[in-house]
Design a protein around this motif. Structure first.
Motif, PDB file in Angstrom:
ATOM      1  N   LEU A   1       0.806  -1.217   0.000  1.00  0.00           N
ATOM      2  CA  LEU A   1       0.000   0.000   0.000  1.00  0.00           C
ATOM      3  C   LEU A   1       0.840   1.267   0.000  1.00  0.00           C
ATOM      4  O   LEU A   1       0.314   2.365  -0.200  1.00  0.00           O
ATOM      5  N   GLY A   2       2.148   1.143   0.242  1.00  0.00           N
ATOM      6  CA  GLY A   2       3.020   2.308   0.226  1.00  0.00           C
ATOM      7  C   GLY A   2       2.839   3.209   1.431  1.00  0.00           C
ATOM      8  O   GLY A   2       2.296   2.801   2.462  1.00  0.00           O
ATOM      9  N   ASP A   3       3.287   4.454   1.291  1.00  0.00           N
ATOM     10  CA  ASP A   3       3.175   5.427   2.375  1.00  0.00           C
ATOM     11  C   ASP A   3       1.770   6.037   2.400  1.00  0.00           C
ATOM     12  O   ASP A   3       0.990   5.898   1.468  1.00  0.00           O
ATOM     13  N   GLY A   4       1.502   6.751   3.503  1.00  0.00           N
ATOM     14  CA  GLY A   4       0.253   7.490   3.587  1.00  0.00           C
ATOM     15  C   GLY A   4      -0.763   6.815   4.470  1.00  0.00           C
ATOM     16  O   GLY A   4      -0.521   5.784   5.092  1.00  0.00           O
ATOM     17  N   PRO A   5      -1.967   7.405   4.524  1.00  0.00           N
ATOM     18  CA  PRO A   5      -3.012   6.889   5.412  1.00  0.00           C
ATOM     19  C   PRO A   5      -3.736   5.681   4.832  1.00  0.00           C
ATOM     20  O   PRO A   5      -3.664   5.394   3.635  1.00  0.00           O
ATOM     21  N   GLY A   6      -4.452   5.004   5.732  1.00  0.00           N
ATOM     22  CA  GLY A   6      -5.242   3.857   5.308  1.00  0.00           C
ATOM     23  C   GLY A   6      -6.400   3.642   6.271  1.00  0.00           C
ATOM     24  O   GLY A   6      -6.593   4.409   7.221  1.00  0.00           O
TER      25      GLY A   6
END
Length: 292
Positions: free
Chosen positions: A138-143
């Motif tokens: 999913l890589g970086d950042g929010p989820g």
């Protein structure tokens, strides 16, 4: 043979339709359908014969309209009805494909936030290392975290939204909160999804539409039950082919417009167990199910 619709009975008055579905049942009868009753509590408890005891034998094909049923219990329901000479209009494999994210995600992958999942049972919480490995694609950042069927979006900050997927300590805290709140109702396993911004403005939530599809065609486009007064007109151009790819008879797609203007699929569900917004005339949903 007239169409038969199978509704959940009232737990306190099992000869009546559950109040939540009573208007739909009345409309079905008014336009010529037969209404049969399912004891949902008995089904969930594993008492399948008792659950279908009020369904007339040799009733033919039945459309179900009622509360959610775990996929395995739905299979048991299909078997119990088969022993009475009946069948469900939506086969168990189709129900599972639409009801659980791993079933529908491949058909909608390009139209929905990027997602990973891991089978697990109630109370099972992966350690930080396992979670970090799971969310790597999913890589970086929010989820967000959910299970195969439901999220805890009403506990957004504590059991749904993850500001940074690379913050493994917080990731595990949110997952732990989610698993504990879901308890025995955790369905299938853990799902982690990239967060996409669907707000209309900086501080205004986007309006979702719920689209109901029967045999690949949209039969009803209305608001999401969480915001029943919203008026949304989604672009279904890219979504319709994905519905056909999934190949399920009766589904819903919850869609919203992302901040860049692209319509995205937030959730897919089996329409038999999808709630109808209070502002929508049930005839629009029940009518197409009832054969002339």
């Amino acid at each position: 043979m007239p169409t038969t619709l199978l509704f959940c009975c009232d737990p306190l008055s099992p000869r009546k339709v559950d109040d939540h579905f009573a208007e739909q049942a009345a409309i079905a009868q008014a336009i010529g359908a037969i209404v049969a009753l399912l004891d949902h509590d008995a089904l969930l408890a594993g008492h399948t014969a008792a659950a279908v005891s009020r369904v007339a034998r040799d009733s033919g094909e039945l459309w179900y309209r009622g509360w959610m049923i775990p996929s395995q219990r739905y299979r048991e329901l299909a078997q119990a009805l088969s022993s009475r000479g009946c069948s469900l209009a939506v086969a168990p494999d189709q129900y599972a494909s639409a009801h659980e994210l791993p079933g529908w995600y491949p058909s909608f992958e390009e139209l929905t936030p990027r997602t990973v999942w891991s089978p697990s049972g109630p109370g099972e919480i992966p350690d930080e290392s396992a979670l970090a490995q799971l969310v790597t694609p999913l890589g970086d950042g929010p989820g967000i975290v959910k299970d195969y069927v439901k999220s805890r979006k009403h506990e957004w900050d504590t059991a749904c939204y993850i500001p940074d997927l690379r913050d493994t300590a917080n990731l595990r805290r949110v997952v732990e909160n989610f698993v504990e709140l879901q308890g025995e109702f955790l369905a299938g396993g853990l799902v982690l999804r990239q967060f996409e911004d669907f707000t209309d403005t900086a501080d205004t939530p986007a309006s979702e539409a719920r689209v109901w599809w029967l045999d690949g065609e949209p039969i009803l486009i209305g608001p999401h039950p969480d915001n029943p007064t919203a008026h949304v007109e989604p672009d279904l151009t890219a979504i319709a082919p994905a519905v056909s790819r999934l190949g399920c008879r009766f589904i819903t797609t919850d869609v919203a417009r992302r901040v860049d203007g692209v319509w995205r699929v937030i959730e897919v569900g089996d329409a038999q167990v999808s709630d109808l917004p209070s502002t929508v005339d049930p005839t629009a949903l029940i009518g197409p199910l009832v054969k002339p």
